[in-house]
Design an enzyme around this catalytic site. Structure first.
Site, PDB file in Angstrom:
ATOM      1  N   CYS A 191      17.355  19.642  -3.129  1.00  0.00           N
ATOM      2  CA  CYS A 191      18.222  19.733  -4.293  1.00  0.00           C
ATOM      3  C   CYS A 191      18.235  21.088  -4.989  1.00  0.00           C
ATOM      4  O   CYS A 191      19.268  21.745  -5.074  1.00  0.00           O
ATOM      5  CB  CYS A 191      17.780  18.652  -5.279  1.00  0.00           C
ATOM      6  SG  CYS A 191      18.488  18.815  -6.896  1.00  0.00           S
ATOM      7  N   LYS A 216      23.045  16.804 -13.807  1.00  0.00           N
ATOM      8  CA  LYS A 216      21.743  17.312 -13.403  1.00  0.00           C
ATOM      9  C   LYS A 216      21.743  18.837 -13.328  1.00  0.00           C
ATOM     10  O   LYS A 216      22.660  19.444 -12.786  1.00  0.00           O
ATOM     11  CB  LYS A 216      21.395  16.717 -12.031  1.00  0.00           C
ATOM     12  CG  LYS A 216      20.038  17.125 -11.474  1.00  0.00           C
ATOM     13  CD  LYS A 216      19.801  16.414 -10.152  1.00  0.00           C
ATOM     14  CE  LYS A 216      18.456  16.761  -9.546  1.00  0.00           C
ATOM     15  NZ  LYS A 216      18.218  16.025  -8.288  1.00  0.00           N
ATOM     16  N   HIS A 220      18.282  21.069 -12.812  1.00  0.00           N
ATOM     17  CA  HIS A 220      17.249  21.247 -11.784  1.00  0.00           C
ATOM     18  C   HIS A 220      17.156  22.677 -11.265  1.00  0.00           C
ATOM     19  O   HIS A 220      16.870  22.905 -10.091  1.00  0.00           O
ATOM     20  CB  HIS A 220      17.464  20.272 -10.634  1.00  0.00           C
ATOM     21  CG  HIS A 220      16.161  19.804 -10.035  1.00  0.00           C
ATOM     22  ND1 HIS A 220      16.080  19.023  -8.907  1.00  0.00           N
ATOM     23  CD2 HIS A 220      14.876  20.028 -10.410  1.00  0.00           C
ATOM     24  CE1 HIS A 220      14.819  18.769  -8.617  1.00  0.00           C
ATOM     25  NE2 HIS A 220      14.058  19.379  -9.523  1.00  0.00           N
ATOM     26  N   HIS A 233      20.803   9.592  -6.089  1.00  0.00           N
ATOM     27  CA  HIS A 233      19.373   9.867  -5.923  1.00  0.00           C
ATOM     28  C   HIS A 233      18.556   8.636  -6.331  1.00  0.00           C
ATOM     29  O   HIS A 233      19.004   7.824  -7.145  1.00  0.00           O
ATOM     30  CB  HIS A 233      19.018  11.056  -6.813  1.00  0.00           C
ATOM     31  CG  HIS A 233      17.699  11.706  -6.513  1.00  0.00           C
ATOM     32  ND1 HIS A 233      16.496  11.104  -6.803  1.00  0.00           N
ATOM     33  CD2 HIS A 233      17.399  12.917  -5.985  1.00  0.00           C
ATOM     34  CE1 HIS A 233      15.510  11.914  -6.456  1.00  0.00           C
ATOM     35  NE2 HIS A 233      16.023  13.025  -5.953  1.00  0.00           N
ATOM     36  N   ASN A 244      22.422  17.657  -0.414  1.00  0.00           N
ATOM     37  CA  ASN A 244      21.593  17.635   0.804  1.00  0.00           C
ATOM     38  C   ASN A 244      21.882  16.347   1.543  1.00  0.00           C
ATOM     39  O   ASN A 244      22.641  15.496   1.061  1.00  0.00           O
ATOM     40  CB  ASN A 244      20.096  17.764   0.491  1.00  0.00           C
ATOM     41  CG  ASN A 244      19.607  16.871  -0.625  1.00  0.00           C
ATOM     42  OD1 ASN A 244      19.201  17.346  -1.684  1.00  0.00           O
ATOM     43  ND2 ASN A 244      19.645  15.566  -0.418  1.00  0.00           N
ATOM     44  N   LYS A 276      17.271  14.145   4.622  1.00  0.00           N
ATOM     45  CA  LYS A 276      16.958  15.040   3.512  1.00  0.00           C
ATOM     46  C   LYS A 276      15.563  15.639   3.728  1.00  0.00           C
ATOM     47  O   LYS A 276      14.670  14.999   4.276  1.00  0.00           O
ATOM     48  CB  LYS A 276      16.983  14.247   2.206  1.00  0.00           C
ATOM     49  CG  LYS A 276      16.456  14.989   0.984  1.00  0.00           C
ATOM     50  CD  LYS A 276      16.434  14.098  -0.239  1.00  0.00           C
ATOM     51  CE  LYS A 276      15.808  14.834  -1.422  1.00  0.00           C
ATOM     52  NZ  LYS A 276      15.838  14.031  -2.674  1.00  0.00           N
TER      53      LYS A 276
END
Length: 518
Positions: free
Chosen positions: A96, A150, A152, A237, A297, A314
């Site tokens: 990610c 998100k 991140h 996710h 991903n 992943k």
């Protein structure tokens, strides 16, 4: 009706053949008319810049959409993909944070220090502050920029957070893998409106919150200004959570429990995008809009994601971990709508591609190349090679190295492909968790995990599922690919993957993950 600059100037010349009037009146009239022309021409320029909606789904696998697995429920995504351009060779990073860094910077993660893994909540890790981001560049072109969902990409210092990296506003969370309802990420709460902690949305499923926020931004937007909306969903996710109605109504035919839940999570993602695109239709923004949809991903097969028939998952450099589900959609920007684009693309290309679409230029020296001409005309991709990933890993007392690169149809991998939870390498092929409730398990011991000095060579065009290592058959190709890998390795920067810092503990900030400790 649109006009060219020449048309505007012709109108200006016509005004000089007016009846005689005083010099003062003439000056005032000419000034007023010139202002009208300038404002009108500026409006044409603004209108010509397309609005951009950049949608990133989290952990959506190659086979998690209904145009590949008809048991899934994605009618909105399917319609947009089929009426737009399906991208069949659009690559992302295995994880990610690295993919998001590529989206935002246009650099391969091994050039920014984010190649090793995802950014953990207590790490002083981040997208380097000296890099110009996509929203910063679009702001320079006059865009309003908003981020929903998100992030991140680091939060240990405010300067690494969205509203300090080019976004006018932010609603979402800094970390990953948080609860969809409570917004707890481990031992801390993680949900913000701009820089303020947002407790009003606690208890609400995130896909609802993000869709509602997107609709508010769309409804409030001044249509004379181009809009860039970065919509990075939490879906799909882990943890596997979804309102039961989505499982029951859209996915009840799937007897495998985890796959049924995943299907429901994909269904609510699809519904959220339907609501957003419906609002874009109502406001008219969609009439001059580029919509990009991509995963970050491959699917986590341990969490009911699926990449069949591609190999891996992943967190691996196999095609199943890096060949992303993606498409572009627009009502009027593409000549070849309703097609499948097979040209090579990478996550780093979205930055320069969007900049070209907006009439600008990306920062010099980035790894990305603009795919705009290829997408709009159907011409060949300008990309012929890329790096899947490259990382030096400390394995006990001995440094190890693993990498994979692509050049044309050839893929070279050195060392292990990656590793999922519990140290499982996920080197196999993983069928869809069965509709009949049974799931065929892959015997991980059936494939030996390569050592750091081992090489594998695949022809992806002829063998997209990576069943046949042909390094012994093509020694000349192997030698050339190894030489190219060595060249790439010379440009790698050390990974920024520090130990956890106790200063990040949310207990210091009222139970909330908060910047200010680096």
């Amino acid at each position: 009706m649109s006009h060219t600059l020449a048309d505007r100037c012709n109108q200006c010349r016509l005004t000089f053949s007016m009846p005689m009037m005083s010099g003062k009146m003439m000056s005032s009239l000419l000034a007023a008319m010139l202002m009208v022309v300038v404002l009108s021409f500026s409006g044409v320029i603004a209108a010509d810049k397309p609005h951009i909606l950049f949608i990133v789904a989290d952990d959506l696998g190659w086979n998690d959409v209904d145009w590949r697995d008809p048991n899934m429920h994605t009618p909105t995504l399917s319609r947009m993909a089929r009426q737009g351009i399906i991208l069949n060779s659009s690559y992302v990073q295995p994880l990610c944070s690295p993919s998001r860094s590529a989206f935002m910077s246009g650099y391969f993660p091994f050039h920014t220090g984010l190649q090793h893994g995802v950014i953990m909540p207590e790490q002083k890790a981040y997208l380097p502050a000296n890099l110009t981001t996509l929203p910063q560049s679009l702001k320079d072109l006059g865009y309003a920029t908003h981020a929903v969902g998100k992030w991140h990409l680091g939060f240990c210092n405010w300067k690494y957070t969205p509203t300090f990296r080019g976004f006018d506003s932010f609603l979402g969370y800094y970390n990953a893998a948080e609860d969809y309802y409570t917004h707890m990420a481990g031992r801390g709460y993680d949900f913000r409106q701009d820089t303020a902690v947002d407790k009003d949305d606690a208890g609400k499923y995130s896909a609802y919150t993000f869709a509602e926020r997107a609709q508010v931004l769309i409804g409030q937007h001044n249509t004379s200004q181009p809009l860039f909306l970065y919509l990075a969903f939490q879906s799909v996710h882990g943890p596997l959570e979804v309102p039961a109605v989505y499982e029951n109504v859209f996915c009840g035919h799937i007897q495998n429990e985890t796959r049924r839940t995943k299907c429901g999570m994909v269904a609510i993602l699809d519904e959220a995008i339907a609501n957003i695109t419906g609002h874009l239709e109502d406001t008219g923004l969609i009439d001059n809009m580029l919509i990009v949809f991509t995963t970050d991903n491959g699917g986590p097969v341990w969490d009911a994601g699926n990449n069949w028939p591609l190999r891996g998952a992943k967190a691996t450099m196999w095609e199943g971990g890096t060949r992303g589900t993606a498409f572009v959609y627009s009502k009027n920007l593409f000549q070849n709508k309703g097609t499948v684009h097979k040209g090579m693309m990478h996550a780093v290309d979205w930055f320069p591609t969007m900049m070209t679409a907006a009439g600008g230029s990306p920062p010099p020296g980035i790894d990305g190349v603009s795919q705009w001409e290829s997408l709009t005309t159907g011409s060949p991709s300008p990309r012929s090679e890329f790096v899947y990933n490259m990382d030096a890993i400390e394995d006990g007392q001995k440094p190890a190295f693993h990498a994979a690169i692509r050049s044309g149809d050839w893929k070279l991998m050195q060392g292990p492909a990656g590793m999922g939870p519990a140290g499982i390498p996920y080197n196999g092929w993983y069928p869809v968790p069965g509709v009949d409730g049974e799931q065929e398990e892959f015997d991980e011991s059936a494939v030996e995990d390569p050592g750091p000095d081992d090489y594998q060579l695949f022809n992806i065009k002829e063998d997209p599922t990576e069943h046949h290592d042909v390094k012994d058959k093509y020694p000349d190709v192997l030698a050339k690919m190894k030489a190219r890998l060595a060249e790439w390795r010379q440009t790698m920067v050390p990974a920024n993957f520090p130990e956890n810092d106790p200063a990040a503990n949310p207990e210091h900030y009222g139970g909330t993950w908060t910047p200010g400790w680096c």
